[in-house]
Write an enzyme that holds these catalytic residues in place. Structure first.
Site, PDB file in Angstrom:
ATOM      1  N   GLY A   9       0.821  -1.210   0.000  1.00 44.25           N
ATOM      2  CA  GLY A   9       0.000   0.000   0.000  1.00 44.25           C
ATOM      3  C   GLY A   9       0.850   1.253   0.000  1.00 44.25           C
ATOM      4  O   GLY A   9       1.876   1.320   0.690  1.00 44.25           O
ATOM      5  N   SER A  35       2.253  -1.475  -4.378  1.00 49.29           N
ATOM      6  CA  SER A  35       0.910  -0.910  -4.390  1.00 49.29           C
ATOM      7  C   SER A  35       0.314  -1.107  -5.774  1.00 49.29           C
ATOM      8  O   SER A  35       0.915  -1.763  -6.634  1.00 49.29           O
ATOM      9  CB  SER A  35       0.946   0.573  -4.008  1.00 49.29           C
ATOM     10  OG  SER A  35      -0.359   1.075  -3.815  1.00 49.29           O
ATOM     11  N   CYS A 160     -16.386   5.509   7.584  1.00 47.94           N
ATOM     12  CA  CYS A 160     -15.714   6.802   7.395  1.00 47.94           C
ATOM     13  C   CYS A 160     -16.767   7.850   7.064  1.00 47.94           C
ATOM     14  O   CYS A 160     -17.194   7.973   5.918  1.00 47.94           O
ATOM     15  CB  CYS A 160     -14.694   6.679   6.266  1.00 47.94           C
ATOM     16  SG  CYS A 160     -13.642   8.118   6.073  1.00 47.94           S
ATOM     17  N   GLY A 321      -6.280  10.022  10.003  1.00 46.10           N
ATOM     18  CA  GLY A 321      -4.891  10.108   9.593  1.00 46.10           C
ATOM     19  C   GLY A 321      -3.904   9.982  10.732  1.00 46.10           C
ATOM     20  O   GLY A 321      -2.929   9.221  10.650  1.00 46.10           O
ATOM     21  N   CYS A 354      -9.473  14.977  13.705  1.00 43.78           N
ATOM     22  CA  CYS A 354     -10.121  15.131  12.408  1.00 43.78           C
ATOM     23  C   CYS A 354     -10.403  16.592  12.130  1.00 43.78           C
ATOM     24  O   CYS A 354     -10.956  17.302  12.987  1.00 43.78           O
ATOM     25  CB  CYS A 354     -11.430  14.339  12.375  1.00 43.78           C
ATOM     26  SG  CYS A 354     -12.333  14.484  10.807  1.00 43.78           S
TER      27      CYS A 354
END
Length: 433
Positions: A9, A35, A160, A321, A354
Site C-alpha cells: 500500500g 501498491s 468513514c 490520519g 479530524c
C-alpha cells in the site's frame, strides 16, 4: 543477515510506514513498497476534487520516484497472493518477492455491491478515490447547469463519515456562492444513530454542533438509515427505530447523489488463512501484529476494529490520519525490537484528530483516545479549521516529497498539546518461545 521489510500500500499509512522504516531501521535492512498504480493520492482532499476546488496534479505525486530517492524499492503491480509460510508475495505481473517482515497498509475495497444501484457504476457518486471524485465533479457541474435535489450520506456498514459531512457542507456553501441554493433541496442520509456520531459515539458536543449547522443551512437529515436500493434519480431508504425495526420508508428524488459505501478487505489479503475477519480486515493484537503470523503487521483502514457500540443500523469505526500514523510508528518500534531479539513493546495511542472542511469554515474533532472514556474530548468550529485543513494537505504532501514521517517539530508541537503517537514503551522482554 540482511532483513527485508515489505509494505503493501502507498496511501497515507503505507508511505508513512515506508519512510519511517527507512529512517529508523539499520542501514543493512531493505525496505520496499508494493501498491496498485504509480501515484500517491492525498485522499482527504477528494471532497475538494469533487467540487472543483482542487485538480489531480495538486493532490497526487508519482510515488515511485520519491521512494526510490530514499532507496526504497517500489512496484505498482499490486499483490495477488501472499504465502505466509514461505514469506513470499506474488505480484500482478506474476513475479514474486520475499519478506522477513510484512506491513499491510492496503486500505479498503469499496463494497458498493451491497446496495443495488450504488456507486459510480450505478446511479450515485463517490469521493473515495481520485477517479471517483473527478466523476463526481462532472456531476456537480451538471447540477450547477440544471439545479435539482441532492442526497448525500453514508450507507449501512460505512465507517468513514467525515468526508460525507465535508462534502455536503462544502457543496451547500458553493451552491450559495453560485446563488442557486434556493433551487437545490439537500437531504443527508446516514446509518449513524444521530448526526455527529461519526462512528465514535460523538466527540465533544458534535451532535448539537452538527444539528445546529444543518438547521442553519436548511439541510434535512435522516438517521438510522438503511438504504435498500437506488434507481435513476431516486433513493429508497428505510428509517429504523431504536429497536432496529422499520419506522418510516422514504423515496428521495435526486439530481445528484453521493454516498460513502461500507468497506471490505483486499481479496489477496483476506485469502490468507487466519489473518483476517469475515470482512477481510486484518486481525491484530495491541502491538499491530497478527496473532497468527508474528512477522506480519497491519495499519490503517485494513485493520479490524470492533464497533464502538451496537446501533440499529450497523456502522464501523473510522481510522483517521493521525490514528493511522500512530499505528505505523508503533509497528516500526516493534520491528526494531524484533530485530534486537526482543518482544514487541510499543502500543499506538489510537488518538483521533479530524479536520472537516465546510467551505467557508470547518470543524475540528479531537478524541484522546478514540474510544470513550477519554482524556480529551472536544469539538471546535471556525474559519481557522478551514485554514488548518489546507495547511495539513500542503504539509503532508511536503512530507512525502521530502521522505519524512514525523519531523521533530511536529513531534514536539503535538507533544506540547498532550497528543502522542504511541504510549510509553514497555520494558523490553526476550521473545517467548
Amino acid at each position: 543477515m540482511m532483513k527485508r521489510v515489505i509494505v503493501i500500500g502507498a496511501g497515507l499509512g503505507g508511505v508513512s510506514a515506508a519512510f519511517e522504516l527507512k529512517q529508523r531501521l539499520p542501514a543493512d535492512c531493505e525496505v520496499g513498497v508494493i501498491s496498485e498504480g504509480d501515484y500517491f493520492q492525498f485522499v482527504p482532499s477528494n471532497p475538494w476534487i469533487a467540487l472543483g476546488e482542487r485538480t489531480r496534479d495538486e493532490i497526487s505525486l508519482p510515488i515511485g520516484a520519491y521512494l526510490n530517492k530514499r532507496k526504497i524499492s517500489y512496484s505498482g503491480e499490486g499483490v495477488t497472493h501472499i504465502d505466509p509460510i514461505k514469506r513470499q508475495l506474488t505480484l500482478g505481473n506474476g513475479s514474486t518477492d520475499h519478506y522477513d517482515y510484512l506491513v499491510i497498509c492496503s486500505g479498503p475495497k469499496l463494497a458498493f455491491e451491497n446496495v443495488p444501484g450504488a456507486g459510480p457504476e450505478g446511479f450515485t457518486q463517490s469521493i473515495c478515490t481520485l477517479d471517483h471524485a473527478e466523476k463526481a465533479y462532472a456531476c456537480f457541474q451538471q447540477l450547477l447547469a440544471s439545479p435539482g435535489p441532492v442526497v448525500v450520506g453514508a450507507l449501512q456498514g460505512a465507517s468513514c463519515f467525515g468526508p460525507a459531512y465535508e462534502y455536503v457542507l462544502s457543496l451547500e456553501h458553493l451552491l450559495r456562492k453560485h446563488k442557486i441554493r434556493q433551487h437545490v433541496p439537500i437531504t443527508f442520509v446516514t446509518s449513524e444513530p444521530y448526526v455527529g456520531h461519526m462512528g465514535l459515539g460523538g466527540v465533544g458536543d458534535s451532535k448539537s454542533l452538527m444539528e445546529h449547522e444543518f438547521r442553519e443551512r436548511s439541510i434535512k437529515w435522516i438517521c438510522n438509515a438503511k438504504t435498500t436500493h437506488f434507481e435513476p434519480g431516486m433513493a429508497y431508504v428505510d428509517e429504523l427505530d431504536r429497536k432496529g425495526e422499520v419506522e418510516f420508508q422514504h423515496e428521495l428524488p435526486f439530481s445528484l447523489a453521493m454516498f460513502l459505501p461500507s468497506f471490505k478487505g483486499s481479496a489477496a489479503i483476506a485469502a490468507v488463512p487466519e489473518l483476517c475477519n469475515e470482512k477481510g480486515f486484518v486481525l491484530t493484537d495491541s502491538y499491530q501484529r497478527s496473532p497468527r503470523y508474528p512477522e506480519i503487521y497491519a495499519a490503517g483502514v485494513c485493520v479490524a476494529l470492533p464497533p464502538l457500540e451496537k446501533t440499529p443500523v450497523p456502522i464501523g469505526v473510522p481510522k483517521t490520519g493521525f490514528m493511522i500514523e500512530s499505528m505505523t510508528t508503533a509497528i516500526v518500534d516493534n520491528i526494531l525490537a524484533s530485530l534486537k531479539g526482543e518482544s514487541p513493546n510499543t502500543k499506538p495511542t489510537l488518538n483521533a484528530i479530524c479536520l472537516a472542511d465546510m467551505g467557508d469554515k470547518g470543524a475540528a474533532f479531537v478524541a484522546l483516545p478514540q474510544n470513550p472514556p477519554r482524556n480529551a474530548n472536544w469539538t471546535s468550529m471556525g474559519k481557522w479549521v478551514h485554514v488548518a485543513k489546507i495547511a495539513f494537505e500542503k504539509y503532508f504532501l511536503y512530507k512525502v516529497r521530502h521522505g519524512t514521517s514525523e519531523p521533530i517539530y511536529e513531534k514536539y508541537v503535538l507533544g506540547s498539546l498532550g497528543i502522542h503517537r504511541t504510549h510509553e514503551p514497555e520494558d523490553p522482554k526476550p521473545p517467548q518461545e
